[in-house]
Design an enzyme around this catalytic site. Structure first.
Site, PDB file in Angstrom:
ATOM      1  N   LYS A 154     -15.849   0.477  -2.330  1.00 29.24           N
ATOM      2  CA  LYS A 154     -14.845   0.304  -1.269  1.00 29.24           C
ATOM      3  C   LYS A 154     -14.317   1.654  -0.800  1.00 29.24           C
ATOM      4  CE  LYS A 154     -10.130  -1.550  -0.529  1.00 29.24           C
ATOM      5  NZ  LYS A 154      -9.043  -2.421  -1.042  1.00 29.24           N
ATOM      6  N   ASP A 211      -5.131   2.511   3.469  1.00 27.27           N
ATOM      7  CA  ASP A 211      -4.860   1.082   3.607  1.00 27.27           C
ATOM      8  C   ASP A 211      -3.372   0.870   3.883  1.00 27.27           C
ATOM      9  OD1 ASP A 211      -4.781  -1.636   3.574  1.00 27.27           O
ATOM     10  OD2 ASP A 211      -5.114  -1.848   1.401  1.00 27.27           O
ATOM     11  N   LYS A 230       1.855  -3.302   4.853  1.00 28.55           N
ATOM     12  CA  LYS A 230       2.428  -3.228   3.513  1.00 28.55           C
ATOM     13  C   LYS A 230       3.862  -2.748   3.564  1.00 28.55           C
ATOM     14  CE  LYS A 230      -1.796  -1.994   0.954  1.00 28.55           C
ATOM     15  NZ  LYS A 230      -1.773  -3.170   0.058  1.00 28.55           N
ATOM     16  N   ASP A 263      -7.395   4.343  -1.759  1.00 29.39           N
ATOM     17  CA  ASP A 263      -8.123   3.081  -1.625  1.00 29.39           C
ATOM     18  C   ASP A 263      -9.613   3.321  -1.330  1.00 29.39           C
ATOM     19  OD1 ASP A 263      -7.772   0.357  -1.941  1.00 29.39           O
ATOM     20  OD2 ASP A 263      -7.387  -0.020   0.186  1.00 29.39           O
ATOM     21  N   ASP A 313      -4.488  -7.376   5.170  1.00 29.10           N
ATOM     22  CA  ASP A 313      -4.375  -6.498   4.006  1.00 29.10           C
ATOM     23  C   ASP A 313      -5.401  -6.850   2.920  1.00 29.10           C
ATOM     24  OD1 ASP A 313      -3.409  -4.426   2.500  1.00 29.10           O
ATOM     25  OD2 ASP A 313      -1.594  -5.460   1.823  1.00 29.10           O
ATOM     26  N   GLU A 356      -8.497  -6.435   3.072  1.00 26.23           N
ATOM     27  CA  GLU A 356      -9.561  -5.813   3.868  1.00 26.23           C
ATOM     28  C   GLU A 356     -10.753  -5.374   3.031  1.00 26.23           C
ATOM     29  OE1 GLU A 356      -7.082  -4.198   2.640  1.00 26.23           O
ATOM     30  OE2 GLU A 356      -8.067  -2.419   1.816  1.00 26.23           O
ATOM     31  N   ARG A 398     -12.401  -6.783   0.599  1.00 30.57           N
ATOM     32  CA  ARG A 398     -13.428  -7.811   0.436  1.00 30.57           C
ATOM     33  C   ARG A 398     -14.241  -7.991   1.716  1.00 30.57           C
ATOM     34  NH1 ARG A 398      -8.968 -12.199  -1.203  1.00 30.57           N
ATOM     35  NH2 ARG A 398      -8.112 -10.300  -2.118  1.00 30.57           N
TER      36      ARG A 398
END
Ligand code: BES
Ligand code: ZN
Ligand code: MN
Length: 501
Positions: free
Chosen positions: A270, A275, A282, A293, A352, A354, A356
């Site tokens: 990833k 993020d 968030k 991230d 959020d 994201e 996956r």
């Protein structure tokens, strides 16, 4: 740093510092007794004074008396029953970190009886200690600062002292440890670098430089091509930022080539360079951590380099979807429905969730390139850190035999995992009103559901490692600085090298 194996007794190996690991409470017989005698009884005095408590990773500095060293460093391995590869690796890192700010050119480390405590013996201990010392040298502040106070010392020479050992074989183990440690540090720097420094394009440039240095094939897919290919989930996340996304694809060996175990292994990481949560933004508290991230991507990029250094030509694919997850007029909205690369219609109920989305398309793409076995690494959830904390990585996968293979590689690497079940009954909670599924169901069981979502995008043996809790440390530990720590890098390397010829 020059790396050397000494097969003499530690009192015959001159160095600025001699490091002495001990297990349980120190007992002054054998070699440790002789070291005490030559130190002028310093070690026994320290023990009597209570400085050698035996608490794991506790360190005491001692005068060296008549020994050919300026100082001795005693480091505790802790309870004998739980001394394992992870502990030995961390002992190495602890020694180097404890010397922060000190002037040390030549460090000698005596391995004591550690070789009797793990399979692999002295060679495994040498590899783990060297790897730990190289990683212990890592200092994140040196990314942006020219001078760092109390930084771990730059060693001219590291000498591993194995009395009566086989110097040639142990030298090879030491070199392997050095290369794996350097790879972890490469991953850490890529992960730690700030989002105003490392955009998806910059991450792709770094991957390209690594590929060129190591003779790896690389393909970087830009947005137009990703759209044409049908990577709807990947584009949905990447479209919200002015910094365009990049799907980074690297390979060692030939297209579709099988390794010695009949696998075409793909490691997928990833790469969310920041993020913010996107439109499902968030809270501001600790949002700055979300520069990290991209740790999964950093890890797979570093791991393929390490494999290329240790066993060039070993078949391995690394895929790193790199995006910035940002809110803006072009962003995906909650409730947008997109077509994934594998054809599934996905209802993005939470922007959020994201990781996956980009991983799903990356794994479909990897299978298209011939991957027969997949492992993805991702700072996927906050839930995994609530469940397992910062010292155990969550592992999901199917079939069980493949998960067991990956966890066995983790055992060899000295990294800890705990299995999270994929409960089929929860799939229904991810039903969508409009699509095949939504990307985030109710909070209940959300950790399990994150794995269930990913499972929809693989058809081959697959393992998912959630490093949301373990990927970076919020505070310094005896064996690691704050920030990204390289976790899973060594596991991926062990896994890939099992298929080397
Ligand atoms: N990158 C985060 C997960 C994360 C959070 C890792 C904090 C490390 C520290 C991920 O993209 C995320 O936002 N996950 C959500 C998923 C939820 C919306 C289903 C989470 O964990 O809250
Ligand atoms: Zn994320
Ligand atoms: Mn997120």
């Amino acid at each position: 740093m020059h790396l050397r194996i000494a097969t003499d007794q530690p009192w015959d190996v001159a160095a600025d510092v001699l490091a002495i690991p001990y297990v349980g409470d120190p007992t002054f017989d054998g070699t440790l007794g002789e070291l005490d005698r030559r130190s002028g009884g310093e070690l026994k005095d320290l023990a009597a004074f209570g400085e050698l408590s035996g608490k794991r990773y506790g360190v005491a500095l001692a005068a060296a008396g008549d020994l050919p060293h300026d100082r001795l460093v005693l480091v505790a391995a802790g309870e004998p029953a739980s001394v394992d590869r992870e502990v030995i690796h961390r002992l190495g890192a602890t020694i180097e970190r404890r010397l922060g700010g000190r002037t040390v050119g030549r460090l000698a480390v005596w391995i004591g009886d550690l070789g009797d405590r793990i399979d692999g013996g002295d060679a495994a201990v040498v590899e783990l200690l060297v790897r730990g010392i190289v990683e212990g040298h890592y200092e994140p502040k040196s990314i942006y600062l020219d001078t760092v106070e109390n930084a771990p010392p730059i060693l001219d020479e590291l000498i591993v002292v194995v009395p009566g050992g086989d110097a040639t074989g142990l030298a090879r183990a030491a070199e392997r440890g050095r290369i794996i440690g350097e790879g972890a540090n490469t991953a850490r720097t890529l992960a730690n670098r700030a989002s105003n420094d490392v955009s998806p394009e910059v991450l792709a440039d770094e991957a390209r430089a690594i590929a060129e240095r190591n003779g790896l094939w690389i393909d970087v897919i830009e947005p137009d091509r990703a759209v044409a290919l049908g990577m709807g989930m990947f584009i949905a996340v990447g479209r919200g930022s002015d910094n365009p996304p990049r799907m980074i694809v690297m390979r060692s060996g030939k297209e579709g080539e099988k390794d010695a175990l009949g696998r075409h292994l793909a490691i997928v990481g990833k790469g969310v360079c920041f993020d913010s949560g996107g439109i499902s933004i968030k809270p501001s508290d600790r949002m700055e951590e979300m520069k990290m991230d991209k740790t999964g991507a950093a890890t797979v990029i570093a791991a393929i380099e390490t494999v290329a250094r240790l066993a060039p030509g070993t078949p391995l694919l690394a895929v790193a979807p790199a995006v910035e997850n940002m809110p803006g007029p072009h962003s995906t909205r909650p409730g947008d429905v997109v077509r994934a690369l594998n054809g599934k219609m996905v209802d993005i109920t939470n922007t959020d969730a994201e990781g996956r989305l980009i991983l799903g398309d990356a794994m479909t793409y990897a299978e298209g390139l011939g991957a027969t076995h997949l492992v993805d690494v991702a700072t996927l959830t906050g839930a995994v850190s609530r469940a397992l904390g910062h010292l155990v990585t969550g592992a999901f996968g199917t079939p069980q035999a493949w998960l067991d293979d990956v966890l066995a590689a983790g055992g060899r690497a000295g990294e800890r995992y705990w299995q999270i079940p994929l409960i089929d009954d929860y799939v229904a909670d991810m039903d969508s009103w409009y699509g095949d599924l939504q990307n985030s169901g109710s909070a209940e069981g959300s950790l399990v559901k994150s794995g269930l979502f990913l499972r929809e995008f693989v058809t081959r043996p697959w393992v998912h490692l959630d490093i949301g809790g373990t990927g970076y440390f919020r505070k310094a530990l005896p064996f690691a600085a704050r920030g990204a720590n390289g976790v899973t890098h060594a596991t991926l390397v062990e896994l890939a090298l099992a298929g080397a010829r």
